[in-house]
Design a protein around this motif. Structure first.
Motif, short mmCIF file in Angstrom:
data_model
loop_
_atom_site.label_atom_id
_atom_site.label_comp_id
_atom_site.label_asym_id
_atom_site.label_seq_id
_atom_site.Cartn_x
_atom_site.Cartn_y
_atom_site.Cartn_z
N ALA A 1 -113.30 7.14 -12.27
CA ALA A 1 -111.99 7.68 -12.66
C ALA A 1 -110.93 6.59 -12.66
CB ALA A 1 -111.59 8.81 -11.72
N LEU B 1 -98.70 11.33 -17.37
CA LEU B 1 -99.52 10.15 -17.11
C LEU B 1 -99.40 9.22 -18.31
CD1 LEU B 1 -102.87 11.52 -15.62
CD2 LEU B 1 -101.19 10.08 -14.49
N HIS B 2 -99.37 7.92 -18.02
CA HIS B 2 -99.23 6.97 -19.12
C HIS B 2 -100.53 6.89 -19.91
CE1 HIS B 2 -98.11 3.48 -21.39
NE2 HIS B 2 -96.91 3.52 -20.86
N PRO B 3 -100.45 7.05 -21.25
CA PRO B 3 -101.70 7.08 -22.03
C PRO B 3 -102.40 5.72 -22.14
CG PRO B 3 -99.80 7.22 -23.47
CD PRO B 3 -99.28 7.31 -22.08
N MET B 4 -101.66 4.63 -21.95
CA MET B 4 -102.26 3.32 -22.23
C MET B 4 -102.54 2.51 -20.97
SD MET B 4 -99.97 2.10 -25.37
CE MET B 4 -99.47 3.29 -26.60
N LEU B 5 -102.19 3.05 -19.82
CA LEU B 5 -102.46 2.32 -18.59
C LEU B 5 -103.60 3.01 -17.86
CD1 LEU B 5 -98.81 1.74 -17.32
CD2 LEU B 5 -100.28 0.10 -18.46
N SER C 1 -110.70 4.69 -15.75
CA SER C 1 -110.55 5.51 -16.95
C SER C 1 -109.09 5.62 -17.36
CB SER C 1 -111.12 6.91 -16.71
OG SER C 1 -112.46 6.82 -16.32
N TYR C 2 -108.89 6.30 -18.48
CA TYR C 2 -107.54 6.53 -19.00
C TYR C 2 -107.26 8.02 -19.04
CZ TYR C 2 -107.46 1.64 -20.09
OH TYR C 2 -107.46 0.29 -19.97
N SER D 1 -106.49 10.16 -21.17
CA SER D 1 -107.05 11.02 -22.22
C SER D 1 -108.48 11.45 -21.91
CB SER D 1 -107.00 10.30 -23.56
OG SER D 1 -107.75 9.11 -23.48
N GLN D 2 -109.10 10.82 -20.93
CA GLN D 2 -110.48 11.16 -20.61
C GLN D 2 -110.59 12.32 -19.61
OE1 GLN D 2 -111.00 6.73 -20.18
NE2 GLN D 2 -113.13 7.33 -20.42
N PHE D 3 -109.44 12.86 -19.19
CA PHE D 3 -109.46 13.93 -18.20
C PHE D 3 -108.87 15.22 -18.76
CE2 PHE D 3 -109.25 9.98 -15.85
CZ PHE D 3 -110.27 10.15 -14.93
N SER D 4 -109.29 16.33 -18.15
CA SER D 4 -108.71 17.62 -18.51
C SER D 4 -107.37 17.77 -17.80
CB SER D 4 -109.64 18.73 -18.07
OG SER D 4 -109.73 18.71 -16.66
N THR E 1 -98.40 14.85 -20.33
CA THR E 1 -97.44 13.86 -20.80
C THR E 1 -96.91 12.96 -19.69
OG1 THR E 1 -95.65 15.45 -20.56
CG2 THR E 1 -96.64 15.26 -22.74
#
Lengths: 329, 355
Positions: free
Chosen positions: A145, A101-105, A148-149, A151-154, A99
């Motif tokens: 990376a 990290l910003h999901p849209m940036l 990327s955004y 949501s693409q990372f664990s 939570t």
């Protein structure tokens, strides 16, 4: 001179019924390159003390006492002054990388924006630095990376990115608020190793906050155990782990899982910590403590020094003559 | 390395998540929706009691059965209702919306005349609404519970509570009759010729013809009804913007952004406003749709010959082709608005393009 000198730092939060003390006269020092662990249950004031050091407390919170960072008094700074400190000199890694990290940036934007703000460098230069930082925290394919955004990372990768982000402006102090708690055990170990390595490479001081003494034992130099917003025991990590003097510290250590234990159930400390604003005068742990005596409450508990660098707040001191514990596990 | 499959692995499949495919899919769904809407509005109009012939023919004509029969035959009303529907659909596919029983002109001609008037008005109104709605909403959110917020909340509460027809009358009286700040009703001053039609929007057409004085006049005529229409939308957007910003402010990632020492203005602009825009855009889309569907009351008070007035007249006269035409236009507006909102999502949240 110590990098951080905290003296009688108190935080009061506004509640419906008035002000409640969340952090009560906390004092500690931290030298360059040192890792201090702050341990305690939820609500013990660990996170609040960290947020105080970044000026990120909720509005209307009252802070008293002193916290000197690099000689500069942090308590009472204006928002403008805080912006100069935050991210640049003191950075923070938060508990939940899902939570924070910003999901849209894009990671690119989030990695470079504070570098551009604080270091006055161009975006191009910031990108080069960002890529290096990502390599530093062992992110494979950093170029990809960056575009990327989150949501693409664990979870573990996100926390590594958060750590890289925190280190971007080469801060002197890193506040790590349960940085590994939300992660799998194996991932957790990786994050701890990473922080330990970064401390040495970057001459970083770290305040590591967690409820897990097992984690603290492996990484910290010094330990501060909090209960209900107050210090109950502090000193060198090795000393405290070998010979904890406060019953609460003892309880925390006993509640760690022991691999060779014959008991099937984990030990736990019975009862709950007092509610915010309802801490008693005297020892706040007394009502859960099996060694409690009448003299524990009603007046302030004076600190006892077991050694120069080992202090605890227990009037009874039931573990004065017990043998040392085995350290490690 | 990645938690989810990365976009490049995915793009080999058949269902590529590109913007083009997305739009094509949505347009196909839109056409099916429109078909359903024609069916519903056709059925509902049939259920309304009343005889279109009686409403459109005079009393003496009604007493002559041959005239009534001829009139019904002319508009196809003598056929069974299901057949009427299929005839209508068949014509619709060929772009023929039928003859209006009221204006005795093709409905498409009527719509081409009335809709641009509303489009022009609605565009100006949504323009004001977005600017002031967002501005006031942001101010209210960042000054939460302090005086600017309190003032804005009080004013916008008034804005959503005041009936629009009342506001129209008061504004008309005050700003035209008493203060003469704005010209009287209609799209242009009396006796002034409209610019020759390109888009049907007078301001645009006048500018395209280089008639800037005329464009200015048309713009002044739009202002008053547009402001009246915008007031409600501004109030709604302000309250919505405030609420969604306050919600976003509670997120961990906002605290994380502040912890990086970013200036508060950048935190709000980049980290808060972007996610807040997702819900704001949704509401703005609906609001614009409502404005485009026309306001009977405002258009009547300001004698604005828009789709609202046309819809009103068609329904009073049980003018089936007219009503159907308006339904199709309005349905098309909302389907288009929803599509635009969904496209906007993908620009606001670039991570959706990877998802």
């Amino acid at each position: 001179m110590a990098l951080l000198e905290v003296n009688n730092l108190s935080v009061q939060l506004q509640t419906k019924t008035g002000f409640a003390t969340a952090v009560d006269r906390l004092s500690f020092t931290l030298d360059t390159g040192e890792i201090l662990g702050i341990a305690g249950e939820s609500g013990s004031g660990k996170t609040m003390s960290a947020l105080t050091l970044l000026g990120l407390l909720p509005q209307h919170a009252k802070v008293t006492g002193s916290a000197k960072f690099d000689g500069q008094e942090l308590v009472g700074m204006t928002n403008k002054q805080w912006q100069q400190i935050r991210g640049k000199n003191i950075a923070m890694v938060f508990q939940d990388p899902m939570t924070s990290l910003h999901p849209m940036l894009s990671i690119k934007t989030q990695m470079t924006e504070h570098m551009i703000t604080h270091l006055g460098i161009t975006e191009k230069q910031a990108l080069v630095d960002a890529e290096e930082l990502l390599i530093d925290v062992r992110i494979p394919d950093p170029k990809k990376a960056l575009s990327s955004y989150a949501s693409q990372f664990s979870g573990g990768m996100r926390q590594r990115i958060c750590i890289a982000m925190a280190l971007a402006c080469k801060p002197k102090l890193l506040l790590a608020d349960e940085p590994s708690t939300a992660l799998d055990v194996t991932v957790q170990a990786g994050i701890l190793t990473l922080l330990n390595r970064l401390r040495e490479e970057h001459h970083l001081s770290i305040i590591f906050i967690t409820h897990d003494l097992g984690v603290l034992s492996s990484i910290t130099d010094k330990l501060l155990v909090l209960y209900a917003g107050r210090e109950v025991e502090s000193g060198l990590t090795s000393t405290i782990l070998q010979h904890p003097r406060h019953p609460y510290t003892q309880g925390l250590l006993d509640s760690l899982p022991q691999p060779d234990s014959k008991e099937k159930l984990l030990k736990s400390i019975a009862g709950f910590p007092p509610e915010l604003g309802k801490q008693p005068i005297g020892c706040a742990f007394a009502e859960r403590c099996k060694f409690a005596e009448p003299r524990c409450t009603g007046h302030e508990v004076q600190p006892t020094f077991a050694a120069d660098d080992h202090k605890f707040y227990c009037a009874v001191d039931p573990f004065a003559f017990t043998e040392s514990r085995e350290v490690g596990a | 390395m990645f938690g989810r499959r990365s976009p490049s692995e995915k793009s080999g499949g058949l269902r590529r998540n590109t913007l083009g495919n997305f739009i094509i899919r949505r347009i196909a769904i839109g056409i099916i929706l429109m078909l359903g809407i024609t069916f519903i509005s056709f059925s509902v109009t049939q259920l309304v009691p009343g005889d279109p012939a009686a409403l459109n023919l005079g009393q003496s004509a009604m007493s002559d059965p041959t005239i009534v029969a001829a009139w019904r035959a002319k508009y196809g009303l003598d056929k069974p209702v299901p057949e009427q529907y299929f005839i209508y659909l068949n014509h619709l596919i060929h772009g023929d919306l039928g003859l209006s029983q009221q204006s005795r002109r093709p409905v498409s001609t009527d719509l081409a005349e009335y809709f641009p008037a509303t489009l022009e008005l609605a565009t100006v109104a949504i323009f004001f609404s977005l600017i002031f709605g967002l501005l006031f909403g942001i101010i209210a959110a960042v000054t939460r519970n302090r005086w600017p917020d309190q003032v804005i909340r009080f004013v916008t509460l008034t804005g959503v509570s005041v009936p629009t027809f009342w506001l129209s009358l008061v504004f008309f009286y005050l700003f035209y009759f008493k203060l003469s700040w704005f010209p009287s009703n209609g799209r242009l001053d009396p006796g002034v010729d409209s610019p020759s039609t390109i888009t049907g929007m007078y301001t645009v057409d006048a500018v395209l013809h280089g008639q800037f004085a005329l464009a200015w006049q048309a713009l002044r005529h739009i202002m008053l009804p547009a402001i009246v229409l915008a007031i409600y939308t501004i109030a709604v957007l302000t309250r919505f913007t405030r609420a969604s910003i306050l919600e976003i402010l509670n997120n961990d990632y906002v605290r994380a952004a502040r912890a990086k020492g970013l200036p508060e203005s950048l935190v709000i602009r980049r980290h808060v406003l972007r996610p807040a825009l997702l819900s704001i855009v949704t509401i703005a889309g609906v609001a614009f749709g409502n404005l485009l569907a026309g306001s009977v009351l405002v258009e009547n008070v300001f004698s604005w010959p828009g789709i609202g007035q046309y819809a009103y007249r068609s329904s009073i006269g049980l003018d089936l082709p007219g009503i159907m035409g308006v339904s199709i236009v309005v349905a098309g507006i909302f389907i288009t608005m929803n599509l635009l909102v969904d496209i906007a999502y993908r620009f606001i949240d670039p991570s959706l393009r990877h998802g």
